[in-house]
Design an enzyme around this catalytic site. Structure first.
Site, short mmCIF file in Angstrom:
data_model
loop_
_atom_site.label_atom_id
_atom_site.label_comp_id
_atom_site.label_asym_id
_atom_site.label_seq_id
_atom_site.Cartn_x
_atom_site.Cartn_y
_atom_site.Cartn_z
N PHE A 1 -10.23 13.09 3.29
CA PHE A 1 -11.73 12.24 3.55
C PHE A 1 -11.41 11.20 2.21
O PHE A 1 -11.53 11.13 1.56
CB PHE A 1 -12.43 12.87 3.26
CG PHE A 1 -12.75 14.32 4.07
CD1 PHE A 1 -13.11 14.59 5.17
CD2 PHE A 1 -12.38 15.52 3.42
CE1 PHE A 1 -12.93 15.32 6.44
CE2 PHE A 1 -12.03 16.75 4.51
CZ PHE A 1 -12.23 16.79 6.05
N ASN B 1 -5.81 9.83 -2.28
CA ASN B 1 -4.60 9.71 -1.53
C ASN B 1 -5.35 8.59 -1.28
O ASN B 1 -6.49 7.44 -0.99
CB ASN B 1 -4.80 9.93 -0.08
CG ASN B 1 -4.54 9.45 1.35
OD1 ASN B 1 -3.48 8.45 1.04
ND2 ASN B 1 -3.85 10.62 2.12
N VAL C 1 -8.30 12.67 -1.91
CA VAL C 1 -9.52 11.95 -1.59
C VAL C 1 -9.30 10.70 -1.91
O VAL C 1 -9.16 9.99 -2.55
CB VAL C 1 -10.79 11.91 -3.11
CG1 VAL C 1 -11.71 10.49 -3.12
CG2 VAL C 1 -11.79 12.94 -3.03
N LYS C 2 -9.49 9.95 -0.22
CA LYS C 2 -8.44 8.46 -0.27
C LYS C 2 -9.69 7.73 -0.38
O LYS C 2 -11.00 7.45 -0.48
CB LYS C 2 -9.07 8.31 1.31
CG LYS C 2 -7.71 9.36 2.01
CD LYS C 2 -7.80 8.69 3.65
CE LYS C 2 -7.48 7.64 3.73
NZ LYS C 2 -6.71 7.64 5.97
N VAL C 3 -9.04 7.27 -1.48
CA VAL C 3 -9.51 5.58 -2.52
C VAL C 3 -8.85 4.47 -2.00
O VAL C 3 -7.82 4.78 -2.13
CB VAL C 3 -9.52 5.71 -3.58
CG1 VAL C 3 -9.76 4.52 -4.36
CG2 VAL C 3 -10.11 7.41 -4.34
#
Length: 236
Positions: free
Chosen positions: A64, A117, A90-92
């Site tokens: 996400f 991620n 956690v998509k950053v």
């Protein structure tokens, strides 16, 4: 053919029912989402959508993405999202919208145990920077947008192959071939040793064509054109 591949497939999308259906598909090893896909799906409550997914998806890794653009708020959102489940990544984004590198924050989060991620990478320079940031941290993913690189008229294979080599410095990090455009990209990902490829639900439907006999495929195509013309009632 898929059974012999080491590259794993993550489904990319924001359709709740579609994602839950794919959770039972043995070909799918994980899931990714992003704010754009969620917006296009008409979602308005990010956390509620995530929680509904995580009630059913408890073992597959699922990503996400944060949607803030300032370091302090990205940090806060990342920690909130990370707390949703042990299978959550956690998509950053690799940078802010101003082009400022988020590598220092990625390092902080990763070394604090947040599974990140890092997304929207396009160059091996970016891969080098993010690999250094996650090499001593938690399990992580680095998403290189090979499909968009190809959209720019540049062959993504050398970039992906070099990225695999760079990331050997970070044994807990996995390379994602992001934004693929065709099933061939799965074969290419396998050839260069890419760990994961993301596929939209539309692209996943084409997996049944993998390894198909081309003579048979040709005949099916001819029959499709003929059948569609008849169904349309075309006359001359």
């Amino acid at each position: 053919m898929l059974e012999q591949m080491s590259t794993r497939i993550f489904a990319d999308g924001a359709d709740l029912d579609g994602i839950l259906a794919l959770a039972a598909d043995p070909r799918i090893d994980g899931f990714t989402t992003n704010p754009t896909l969620m917006w296009k799906a008409g979602l308005t409550d990010y956390a509620e959508f995530a929680q509904r997914l995580l009630e059913r998806i408890t073992t597959h890794p699922i990503s996400f993405e944060v949607f803030a653009d300032h370091v302090e708020e990205i940090r806060r959102q990342a920690r909130v999202i990370a707390a949703w489940g042990s299978n959550v990544y956690v998509k950053v984004p690799v940078t802010t919208t101003r082009g400022e590198s988020l590598a220092p924050l990625v390092r902080e989060l990763s070394e604090d145990g947040v599974q990140v991620n890092v997304t929207a990478l396009f160059t091996t320079t970016q891969v080098e920077l993010i690999t250094a940031a996650v090499k001593d941290g938690a399990a992580s993913c680095i998403s290189v947008f090979a499909g968009r690189v190809a959209d720019a008229g540049i062959d993504p294979l050398p970039i992906m192959s070099h990225s695999v080599d760079i990331m050997r410095q970070a044994p807990r990090a996995e390379l994602i071939w992001a934004s693929p455009r065709e099933v061939l990209n799965l074969i290419q990902a396998e050839q260069v040793g890419c760990h994961i490829i993301t596929m939209t639900h539309d692209l996943l439907k084409k997996l049944d064509c993998l390894g198909k006999d081309l003579e048979q495929y040709s005949l099916e195509t001819v029959r499709m054109f003929h059948g569609d013309a008849a169904a349309a009632g075309f006359t001359l």
